[in-house]
Write a protein that holds these residues in place. Structure first.
Motif, PDB file in Angstrom:
ATOM      1  N   GLU A 136     -22.153  66.461 102.364  1.00 24.18           N
ATOM      2  CA  GLU A 136     -23.363  67.234 102.595  1.00 24.18           C
ATOM      3  C   GLU A 136     -23.768  67.004 104.038  1.00 24.18           C
ATOM      4  N   GLN A 137     -24.217  68.078 104.691  1.00 29.45           N
ATOM      5  CA  GLN A 137     -24.586  67.979 106.099  1.00 29.45           C
ATOM      6  C   GLN A 137     -25.559  66.817 106.334  1.00 29.45           C
ATOM      7  N   GLY A 138     -25.183  65.939 107.249  1.00 29.42           N
ATOM      8  CA  GLY A 138     -26.048  64.814 107.611  1.00 29.42           C
ATOM      9  C   GLY A 138     -25.960  63.627 106.668  1.00 29.42           C
ATOM     10  N   LYS A 139     -25.154  63.718 105.620  1.00 28.21           N
ATOM     11  CA  LYS A 139     -25.124  62.632 104.622  1.00 28.21           C
ATOM     12  C   LYS A 139     -23.749  62.010 104.430  1.00 28.21           C
ATOM     13  N   GLY A 140     -22.797  62.371 105.259  1.00 28.06           N
ATOM     14  CA  GLY A 140     -21.476  61.746 105.179  1.00 28.06           C
ATOM     15  C   GLY A 140     -20.544  62.435 104.202  1.00 28.06           C
ATOM     16  N   ALA A 141     -19.290  61.973 104.211  1.00 32.61           N
ATOM     17  CA  ALA A 141     -18.252  62.559 103.350  1.00 32.61           C
ATOM     18  C   ALA A 141     -17.703  61.456 102.450  1.00 32.61           C
ATOM     19  N   TYR A 142     -17.307  61.829 101.228  1.00 31.51           N
ATOM     20  CA  TYR A 142     -16.918  60.841 100.204  1.00 31.51           C
ATOM     21  C   TYR A 142     -15.691  61.301  99.426  1.00 31.51           C
ATOM     22  N   LEU A 143     -14.907  60.327  98.982  1.00 30.71           N
ATOM     23  CA  LEU A 143     -13.802  60.582  98.060  1.00 30.71           C
ATOM     24  C   LEU A 143     -14.023  59.685  96.844  1.00 30.71           C
ATOM     25  N   ASN A 144     -14.234  60.313  95.701  1.00 29.57           N
ATOM     26  CA  ASN A 144     -14.536  59.582  94.455  1.00 29.57           C
ATOM     27  C   ASN A 144     -15.606  58.502  94.681  1.00 29.57           C
ATOM     28  N   GLY A 145     -16.597  58.839  95.488  1.00 33.11           N
ATOM     29  CA  GLY A 145     -17.744  57.948  95.668  1.00 33.11           C
ATOM     30  C   GLY A 145     -17.641  57.005  96.855  1.00 33.11           C
ATOM     31  N   ASN A 146     -16.467  56.922  97.469  1.00 36.97           N
ATOM     32  CA  ASN A 146     -16.311  56.017  98.617  1.00 36.97           C
ATOM     33  C   ASN A 146     -16.354  56.810  99.925  1.00 36.97           C
ATOM     34  N   PRO A 147     -17.070  56.280 100.932  1.00 39.01           N
ATOM     35  CA  PRO A 147     -17.164  57.009 102.195  1.00 39.01           C
ATOM     36  C   PRO A 147     -15.780  57.191 102.842  1.00 39.01           C
ATOM     37  N   ILE A 148     -15.568  58.346 103.452  1.00 44.15           N
ATOM     38  CA  ILE A 148     -14.286  58.599 104.129  1.00 44.15           C
ATOM     39  C   ILE A 148     -14.521  58.961 105.591  1.00 44.15           C
ATOM     40  N   LYS A 149     -13.462  58.715 106.380  1.00 46.41           N
ATOM     41  CA  LYS A 149     -13.498  59.022 107.813  1.00 46.41           C
ATOM     42  C   LYS A 149     -12.181  59.658 108.203  1.00 46.41           C
ATOM     43  N   VAL A 150     -12.229  60.471 109.255  1.00 45.63           N
ATOM     44  CA  VAL A 150     -10.978  61.024 109.779  1.00 45.63           C
ATOM     45  C   VAL A 150     -10.131  59.903 110.380  1.00 45.63           C
ATOM     46  N   SER A 151      -8.871  60.206 110.623  1.00 48.57           N
ATOM     47  CA  SER A 151      -7.945  59.240 111.212  1.00 48.57           C
ATOM     48  C   SER A 151      -8.427  58.808 112.605  1.00 48.57           C
ATOM     49  N   ALA A 152      -8.183  57.539 112.916  1.00 46.79           N
ATOM     50  CA  ALA A 152      -8.587  57.034 114.236  1.00 46.79           C
ATOM     51  C   ALA A 152      -7.496  57.271 115.287  1.00 46.79           C
ATOM     52  N   ALA A 153      -6.404  57.907 114.897  1.00 45.59           N
ATOM     53  CA  ALA A 153      -5.263  58.093 115.814  1.00 45.59           C
ATOM     54  C   ALA A 153      -5.697  58.799 117.103  1.00 45.59           C
ATOM     55  N   GLU A 154      -5.245  58.256 118.232  1.00 45.41           N
ATOM     56  CA  GLU A 154      -5.590  58.845 119.531  1.00 45.41           C
ATOM     57  C   GLU A 154      -4.534  59.866 119.960  1.00 45.41           C
ATOM     58  N   HIS A 155      -3.317  59.658 119.477  1.00 42.06           N
ATOM     59  CA  HIS A 155      -2.194  60.440 120.017  1.00 42.06           C
ATOM     60  C   HIS A 155      -1.477  61.231 118.931  1.00 42.06           C
ATOM     61  N   ALA A 156      -0.942  62.366 119.349  1.00 36.83           N
ATOM     62  CA  ALA A 156      -0.216  63.247 118.432  1.00 36.83           C
ATOM     63  C   ALA A 156       0.905  62.495 117.717  1.00 36.83           C
ATOM     64  N   ALA A 157       1.588  61.633 118.421  1.00 35.81           N
ATOM     65  CA  ALA A 157       2.754  60.952 117.837  1.00 35.81           C
ATOM     66  C   ALA A 157       2.392  60.054 116.653  1.00 35.81           C
ATOM     67  N   GLU A 158       1.113  59.735 116.515  1.00 29.87           N
ATOM     68  CA  GLU A 158       0.683  58.882 115.386  1.00 29.87           C
ATOM     69  C   GLU A 158       0.209  59.720 114.188  1.00 29.87           C
ATOM     70  N   CYS A 159       0.268  61.032 114.308  1.00 29.88           N
ATOM     71  CA  CYS A 159      -0.361  61.888 113.283  1.00 29.88           C
ATOM     72  C   CYS A 159       0.633  62.732 112.502  1.00 29.88           C
ATOM     73  N   VAL A 160       0.401  62.797 111.193  1.00 29.23           N
ATOM     74  CA  VAL A 160       1.041  63.829 110.371  1.00 29.23           C
ATOM     75  C   VAL A 160       0.066  65.006 110.312  1.00 29.23           C
ATOM     76  N   ILE A 161       0.593  66.207 110.490  1.00 27.19           N
ATOM     77  CA  ILE A 161      -0.267  67.390 110.487  1.00 27.19           C
ATOM     78  C   ILE A 161       0.236  68.373 109.423  1.00 27.19           C
ATOM     79  N   ALA A 162      -0.550  69.405 109.156  1.00 22.82           N
ATOM     80  CA  ALA A 162      -0.145  70.361 108.114  1.00 22.82           C
ATOM     81  C   ALA A 162      -0.509  71.784 108.514  1.00 22.82           C
ATOM     82  N   THR A 163       0.189  72.721 107.910  1.00 24.91           N
ATOM     83  CA  THR A 163      -0.106  74.138 108.104  1.00 24.91           C
ATOM     84  C   THR A 163       0.192  74.892 106.818  1.00 24.91           C
TER      85      THR A 163
END
Ligand code: 2AM
Ligand code: CA
Ligand code: CA
Ligand code: CA
Length: 267
Positions: A136-163
């Motif tokens: 919810e806007q301003g209230k964070g994001a959750y997966l089954n009740g636990n807070p989630i965050k995007v990946s901390a990866a700085e570089h493309a080589a550390e990331c799996v991506i999708a299309t």
């Protein structure tokens, strides 16, 4: 119950109903082509969600993928008018119908709420793994009740991506795989835009891009990605709006690399 509680409850109910039928004897009906199918469960799930939401909030507006297909009002008109609509629920009852029909996990229920054209809440439910993502806007994001965050990866080589590949954009998207493939760790095509966005939100994927999506594919995932600290833009890095069809979501850090790969593709 709050908007979020209603959305989560409806997503779980619809998800449980479709999970029991995935890959079974399903009559898959072709919509625009053999690449575009619908089953009775897409329609049933949408009706179930519609009924739950409108029972709780009779004066809210509702936009579902399957009812829209039979509507005489063009989608762009509905979306342009959304800025004047106080509460518009945007629902994809099964995102990843092809997975669902073939019994492949990775189909989701996606529900978003837009207030005056701005998405404020998103829920994505993956019934195969019993994973419920919400934000919810301003209230964070959750997966089954636990807070989630995007990946901390700085570089493309550390990331799996999708299309994903919409039939009309297949030719356009295929050449970009080469430039993404050179820079990123891996590319996945899981078959549900909403699942891809949920995975960007919880850091499993570093980024996701796709051409030709519609508001119902995206509505559940946008607030998830933003609230988890990520970015959602159009394919050139421009601002997201309900009518945007070519999309990039990422952890923010690899967004410039995504834009640059897609620019090479267009040239
Ligand atoms: P859907 O299953 O709800 O139709 C897969 O690439 C993503 O694109 C899914 O989110 C899928 O949503 C969407 N999509 C919409 N129309 C499609 C089509 N004709 N072919 C493939 N994917 C489609
Ligand atoms: Ca569809
Ligand atoms: Ca969809
Ligand atoms: Ca769908």
């Amino acid at each position: 119950m709050s908007y979020l509680e209603i959305a989560c409850k409806a997503a779980k109910e619809a998800g449980r109903m479709i999970r029991s039928r995935a890959g079974g004897e399903l009559a898959a009906e072709e919509k625009s082509s053999s690449f575009d199918v619908v089953t009775e469960f897409d329609k049933k799930a949408e009706q179930l969600i519609r009924a739950s939401i409108l029972e709780a909030y009779p004066d809210h507006a509702f936009l579902g993928e399957e009812e829209t297909y039979h509507s005489s009002r063009p989608l762009h008109e509905v979306l342009e008018a959304a800025v004047d609509v106080p509460f518009l629920w945007i629902v994809d009852p099964i995102d990843g119908t092809t997975n669902f029909v073939h019994g492949i996990p990775g189909f989701t229920v996606s529900i978003g709420l837009a207030c005056k054209g701005e998405l404020v809440l998103g829920v994505v439910y993956d019934p195969s793994r019993d994973e419920l993502f919400w934000a919810e806007q301003g209230k964070g994001a959750y997966l089954n009740g636990n807070p989630i965050k995007v990946s901390a990866a700085e570089h493309a080589a550390e990331c799996v991506i999708a299309t994903g590949f919409m039939p009309a954009y297949r030719e356009l998207n295929i050449p970009s795989l080469a430039s993404f493939g050179k820079q990123f760790r891996g590319i996945r095509v899981l078959g549900s835009a909403a699942l891809h966005m949920a995975y960007v939100a919880c850091g499993r994927l570093g980024a996701f891009w796709q051409y030709g999506l519609n508001a119902w594919d995206l509505a559940g995932g946008v607030v998830l990605v933003r609230e988890a600290g990520g970015m959602v833009t159009d394919i050139g890095g421009g601002e997201f709006g309900l009518s945007v069809q070519h999309i990039i979501c990422s952890n923010g850090k690899v967004h410039p690399a995504m834009i640059s790969c897609l620019k090479q593709n267009v040239q």
